[in-house]
Design a protein around this motif. Structure first.
Motif, mmCIF file in Angstrom:
data_model
loop_
_atom_site.group_PDB
_atom_site.id
_atom_site.type_symbol
_atom_site.label_atom_id
_atom_site.label_comp_id
_atom_site.label_asym_id
_atom_site.label_seq_id
_atom_site.Cartn_x
_atom_site.Cartn_y
_atom_site.Cartn_z
ATOM 1 N N TRP A 51 0.930 -1.133 0.113
ATOM 2 C CA TRP A 51 -0.061 -0.039 0.142
ATOM 3 C C TRP A 51 0.764 1.321 -0.069
ATOM 4 O O TRP A 51 1.753 1.352 0.759
ATOM 5 N N TRP A 52 0.822 2.057 -1.000
ATOM 6 C CA TRP A 52 1.664 3.350 -1.150
ATOM 7 C C TRP A 52 3.099 3.310 -0.861
ATOM 8 O O TRP A 52 3.713 3.594 -0.062
ATOM 9 N N TYR A 53 3.310 2.049 -1.783
ATOM 10 C CA TYR A 53 4.977 1.583 -1.839
ATOM 11 C C TYR A 53 5.400 1.378 -0.464
ATOM 12 O O TYR A 53 6.673 1.221 -0.140
ATOM 13 N N THR A 54 4.665 0.876 0.559
ATOM 14 C CA THR A 54 5.310 0.269 1.863
ATOM 15 C C THR A 54 4.195 -0.809 2.450
ATOM 16 O O THR A 54 3.146 -1.064 1.615
ATOM 17 N N ARG A 70 10.740 -9.220 -0.481
ATOM 18 C CA ARG A 70 10.686 -9.919 -1.789
ATOM 19 C C ARG A 70 9.333 -9.894 -2.169
ATOM 20 O O ARG A 70 8.393 -9.965 -1.309
ATOM 21 N N LEU A 71 8.764 -9.604 -3.201
ATOM 22 C CA LEU A 71 7.627 -9.549 -3.910
ATOM 23 C C LEU A 71 7.400 -11.187 -4.456
ATOM 24 O O LEU A 71 8.105 -11.512 -4.945
ATOM 25 N N LEU A 72 5.963 -11.520 -3.851
ATOM 26 C CA LEU A 72 5.717 -12.858 -4.389
ATOM 27 C C LEU A 72 4.392 -12.508 -5.216
ATOM 28 O O LEU A 72 3.448 -12.229 -4.969
ATOM 29 N N LYS A 73 4.648 -13.000 -6.561
ATOM 30 C CA LYS A 73 3.372 -12.693 -7.305
ATOM 31 C C LYS A 73 3.595 -13.895 -8.429
ATOM 32 O O LYS A 73 4.469 -14.297 -8.820
ATOM 33 N N GLY A 74 2.498 -13.864 -9.077
ATOM 34 C CA GLY A 74 2.213 -14.707 -10.257
ATOM 35 C C GLY A 74 2.308 -16.241 -9.549
ATOM 36 O O GLY A 74 2.173 -16.582 -8.689
ATOM 37 N N GLN A 75 2.862 -17.397 -10.561
ATOM 38 C CA GLN A 75 2.954 -18.400 -10.200
ATOM 39 C C GLN A 75 4.229 -18.706 -9.227
ATOM 40 O O GLN A 75 5.350 -18.486 -9.665
ATOM 41 N N THR A 78 2.527 -8.914 -2.216
ATOM 42 C CA THR A 78 2.070 -8.897 -3.210
ATOM 43 C C THR A 78 1.670 -7.505 -3.600
ATOM 44 O O THR A 78 1.420 -6.622 -2.799
ATOM 45 N N SER A 79 1.704 -7.448 -4.858
ATOM 46 C CA SER A 79 1.406 -6.196 -5.574
ATOM 47 C C SER A 79 0.964 -6.391 -7.046
ATOM 48 O O SER A 79 1.265 -7.078 -7.813
ATOM 49 N N GLY A 80 0.106 -5.388 -7.145
ATOM 50 C CA GLY A 80 -0.269 -5.387 -8.410
ATOM 51 C C GLY A 80 0.642 -4.808 -9.613
ATOM 52 O O GLY A 80 0.705 -4.595 -10.944
ATOM 53 N N GLY A 81 1.631 -4.186 -8.983
ATOM 54 C CA GLY A 81 2.614 -3.496 -9.641
ATOM 55 C C GLY A 81 3.525 -2.456 -9.034
ATOM 56 O O GLY A 81 4.665 -2.098 -9.519
ATOM 57 N N SER A 82 3.206 -2.156 -7.886
ATOM 58 C CA SER A 82 4.197 -1.213 -6.939
ATOM 59 C C SER A 82 5.193 -2.218 -6.455
ATOM 60 O O SER A 82 5.224 -3.279 -6.054
ATOM 61 N N PRO A 83 6.360 -1.484 -6.441
ATOM 62 C CA PRO A 83 7.575 -2.248 -5.829
ATOM 63 C C PRO A 83 7.459 -2.001 -4.124
ATOM 64 O O PRO A 83 6.666 -1.123 -3.581
ATOM 65 N N LEU A 84 8.689 -2.724 -3.507
ATOM 66 C CA LEU A 84 8.400 -2.663 -2.223
ATOM 67 C C LEU A 84 9.056 -1.424 -1.548
ATOM 68 O O LEU A 84 8.602 -1.098 -0.455
ATOM 69 N N GLY A 85 9.650 -0.471 -2.565
ATOM 70 C CA GLY A 85 10.217 0.774 -2.082
ATOM 71 C C GLY A 85 11.158 0.677 -0.832
ATOM 72 O O GLY A 85 11.944 -0.128 -0.824
ATOM 73 N N LYS A 86 10.752 1.442 0.142
ATOM 74 C CA LYS A 86 11.661 1.456 1.443
ATOM 75 C C LYS A 86 10.907 0.850 2.682
ATOM 76 O O LYS A 86 11.026 1.175 3.802
ATOM 77 N N THR A 87 10.372 -0.356 2.064
ATOM 78 C CA THR A 87 9.536 -1.168 3.298
ATOM 79 C C THR A 87 10.529 -1.552 4.537
ATOM 80 O O THR A 87 10.035 -1.346 5.433
ATOM 81 N N SER A 88 11.571 -2.370 4.020
ATOM 82 C CA SER A 88 12.315 -2.658 5.195
ATOM 83 C C SER A 88 12.685 -1.585 6.068
ATOM 84 O O SER A 88 12.976 -1.673 7.270
ATOM 85 N N GLN A 89 13.302 -0.484 5.466
ATOM 86 C CA GLN A 89 13.806 0.613 6.305
ATOM 87 C C GLN A 89 12.538 1.064 7.192
ATOM 88 O O GLN A 89 12.882 1.283 8.501
#
Length: 157
Positions: free
Chosen positions: A86-89, A139-144, A113-124
């Motif tokens: 949500w909102w890159y985090t 890590r983003l987990l998407k698709g198969q 999971t995301s429809g297209g947004s990256p994780l951005g600065k989530t870890s920080q």
């Protein structure tokens, strides 16, 4: 008992599916992070500046209440924390979850999971919430999802 826990928040079911696949692949315990007040479709409308999710994400101090605090954090060394981006985090409820427990000495590994947004600065962002823990890059987990790949990833922690 597994030393690894997959804790996840899922607003629409997508993250729940990824979390269950991850936990099964890595033989980890599974815990659902649930809000005390479940999110409705209207709450999740990010285009509405007055929707619940928008208001929470625009307020750094927002901490939605949890339905329970029964996760067995003490029995786990590594906690994989999953959520939709949500909102890159991470959504604010993830901060509520992390603050509800003693995370001292734990390794926190975000996945999303995301429809297209990256994780951005989530870890920080999450590291600031749990300074006594070690937050790894997520890590983003998407698709198969490939079980062997997920198992290898989990074993790297």
């Amino acid at each position: 008992m597994s030393k690894k826990l997959v804790a996840y928040f899922s607003a629409s079911g997508v993250t729940a599916k990824a979390a269950k696949t991850l936990a099964e692949a890595g033989s980890a315990d599974l815990y659902e992070i649930r809000p005390q007040v479940p999110y409705t479709q209207a709450d999740l409308n990010w285009m509405d500046k007055k929707s619940r999710s928008t208001l929470e994400m625009n307020d750094p101090s927002a901490r939605p209440s949890l339905a329970d605090t029964s996760a067995d954090i003490a029995g786990h060394d590594v906690i994989f924390v999953g959520f939709p981006v949500w909102w890159y985090t991470a959504p604010s409820i993830i901060k509520t979850f992390l603050e509800a427990y003693d995370m001292s000495g734990k390794v926190i590994v975000p996945f999303a999971t995301s429809g297209g947004s990256p994780l951005g600065k989530t870890s920080q962002d999450l590291q600031a919430v749990v300074p006594a823990a070690t937050v790894k890059e997520g890590r983003l987990l998407k698709g198969q999802l490939d079980a062997a790949d997920l198992k290898e990833w989990m074993e790297s922690f």
